[in-house]
Design an enzyme around this catalytic site. Structure first.
Site, PDB file in Angstrom:
ATOM      1  CB  SER A 106      -0.958  -0.044   1.185  1.00  0.00           C
ATOM      2  OG  SER A 106      -1.966   0.930   1.074  1.00  0.00           O
ATOM      3  CG  ASP A 250      -2.646   3.849  -2.045  1.00  0.00           C
ATOM      4  OD1 ASP A 250      -3.458   3.708  -2.994  1.00  0.00           O
ATOM      5  OD2 ASP A 250      -2.725   3.154  -1.013  1.00  0.00           O
ATOM      6  CG  ASP A 252      -2.870  -0.724  -2.581  1.00  0.00           C
ATOM      7  OD1 ASP A 252      -2.645   0.442  -2.234  1.00  0.00           O
ATOM      8  OD2 ASP A 252      -3.541  -1.511  -1.877  1.00  0.00           O
ATOM      9  CG  ASP A 254      -6.061   0.761  -0.855  1.00  0.00           C
ATOM     10  OD1 ASP A 254      -5.214   1.668  -0.909  1.00  0.00           O
ATOM     11  OD2 ASP A 254      -5.991  -0.187  -0.034  1.00  0.00           O
TER      12      ASP A 254
END
Length: 462
Positions: A106, A250, A252, A254
């Protein structure tokens, strides 16, 4: 370095000693434990697991280890390749898989990676399930299947495009309204998988896209957490390009943050607030965020006649509370939007599509929209943990000191004062104590944070 096992998955730095970092033996151990848990629920058939990853430089190596281990443990694999966290979650649903593993750390820096573990609904494992995986990982008596029972791999490179199609098909996403506005948008995807999906989504919405750090090399152009101090480059680009707004994700994808047309931060806390404002204008209902999120969501929810409730920090906790209360929108103040009409997961793509629809329909600029919301200011600080710090003792002492105030201890200690609040908790993803405050001015929020940091340091010296 560090290996953290928590409700947010198995997270650690690459390289170093086994058991203290995310090394190849650790990846194999925890992947094996996870697939054993899934196999217990699929005794009638071979389990199928979706695997996706962000673009960080260790991702390919970790992916090979994860996929090889799943195959050796007798599972079939749907290899989504470079795929966002929400895209992988959606793939578990659409492929009718039994679970999923997302290889991403993340917002953590480049030396980190992690295994995020999903159930058959494409949602994170519960706390009990996560603890079961950790227990099974320490067991040494597992026999792997014979050669005739190893799994097979199916490539699924279409998962990102399928996710985009499903976002655009949502009833509250008005593609034509957004196209008519012809937004000029700067996108900063920190050189990860967002550089693949966000420009595609925006061009489908008729936006003119200026790409910034959209080459998915995994060499992050700046600290990947979408905080104001990390976003000076996009602020300058918005002014230079005369853009209507900036979008930051970010690694990833999410988490979602917006930057206004004048280069100022819309503030990631207000990502969810604005999206909820739009959804609640069309769908009567409740909202949920975690204890560390802004009061502004509560204010907007009540203005629309709904009820707001708070959960412990962690996506799985937010989702559980959303299901309990029947929330129509929810998420976290870190820019995580959860829209259950699509799926129960933080999703920057659905957040972007809903937000742009709202902005297109209401007219005006980003700064004008931001001015319609309550003015709260948050200060997010951290205290690095050392072996000598007893977090439970610290939080217990703080709770005792403020027993006369409104105290919530479902996740650390949150103290709600009349005009501000402070939330103290041990992080699920880093070896730190988080110190979050919110007040009606930044000076007040920072003063409150420094006050409690001082109190914690005082307690640690006792």
């Amino acid at each position: 370095m560090t290996l953290i096992k928590s409700i947010s998955g198995i997270r650690g730095t690459i390289g170093g000693p086994t058991g203290e970092n995310l090394t190849p033996p650790d990846v194999v151990k925890f992947t094996t434990a996870y697939v054993r848990l899934i196999a217990e629920r699929t005794s009638g058939h071979r389990p199928t697991i979706v695997v996706g990853r962000d673009a960080r430089i260790s991702g390919e190596t970790v992916s090979h280890l994860v996929i090889g281990t799943l195959l050796a443990a007798g599972a079939d694999v749907v290899d989504a390749g470079l795929c966002t966290t929400p895209g992988t979650e959606m793939a578990v649903i659409t492929k009718q898989a039994d679970g999923g593993i997302i290889i991403t750390a993340s917002h953590n820096p480049r030396q980190w990676n992690a295994l995020k573990l999903l159930n058959a609904d494409g949602e994170f494992l519960s706390d009990a399930e996560g603890k079961r995986v950790l227990t099974m990982a320490e067991e040494c008596d597992y026999d792997y299947p014979s050669v005739d029972e190893i799994g097979h791999v199916v490539a699924a490179e279409e998962c990102n495009d399928d996710h985009i199609r499903r976002v655009l098909a949502l009833p509250l996403v008005d593609v034509e309204a957004v196209r008519a506005r012809k937004f000029r948008v700067v996108v900063d995807a920190v050189n990860s998988v967002g550089g693949i999906v966000m420009p595609r989504l925006l061009r489908e919405l008729g936006c003119e896209v200026v790409e910034l750090n959209c080459d998915p090399t995994g060499e992050f152009a700046h600290n990947p957490e979408p905080l104001p101090e990390n976003l000076t480059e996009i602020s300058q680009a918005i002014a230079r390009e005369r853009a209507d707004l900036g979008i930051v994700v970010d690694p990833d994808v999410d988490r979602l943050a917006f930057v206004s047309e004048d280069g100022s931060m819309f503030v990631e806390e207000y990502t969810l607030v604005a999206v909820a404002d739009y959804v609640l204008s069309a769908r009567t209902g409740n909202t949920v965020s975690n204890l560390s999120s802004s009061r502004a969501l509560r204010d907007v929810t009540e203005r629309h006649g709904g009820s707001y409730s708070a959960s412990a920090v962690g996506e799985v906790n937010v989702v559980a509370e959303m299901k309990r209360t029947g929330a129509v929108i929810g998420g976290e103040g870190n820019g995580g939007v959860i829209y259950p009409e699509l799926h129960y997961g933080r999703d920057a793509l659905v957040g972007t599509a809903l937000f742009l629809t709202f902005l297109a329909k209401r007219g005006g600029t980003m700064t004008q929209l931001r001015a319609t919301y309550p003015a709260y200011f948050s200060s997010k600080n951290k205290i690095q943990l050392t072996p000598s710090i007893d977090v439970n003792k610290v939080l217990c002492r703080i709770k005792e000191r403020y027993a006369g105030e409104r105290v919530n201890d479902i996740d650390g200690v949150k103290i709600d004062f009349a005009e501000n609040w402070v939330h103290l908790r041990k992080s699920n993803t880093e070896p730190i104590i988080r110190v979050y405050t919110e007040a009606k001015s930044m000076a007040e929020a920072e003063a409150l944070a420094h006050r409690f940091i001082g109190e914690i340091e005082e307690i640690c010296k006792l």
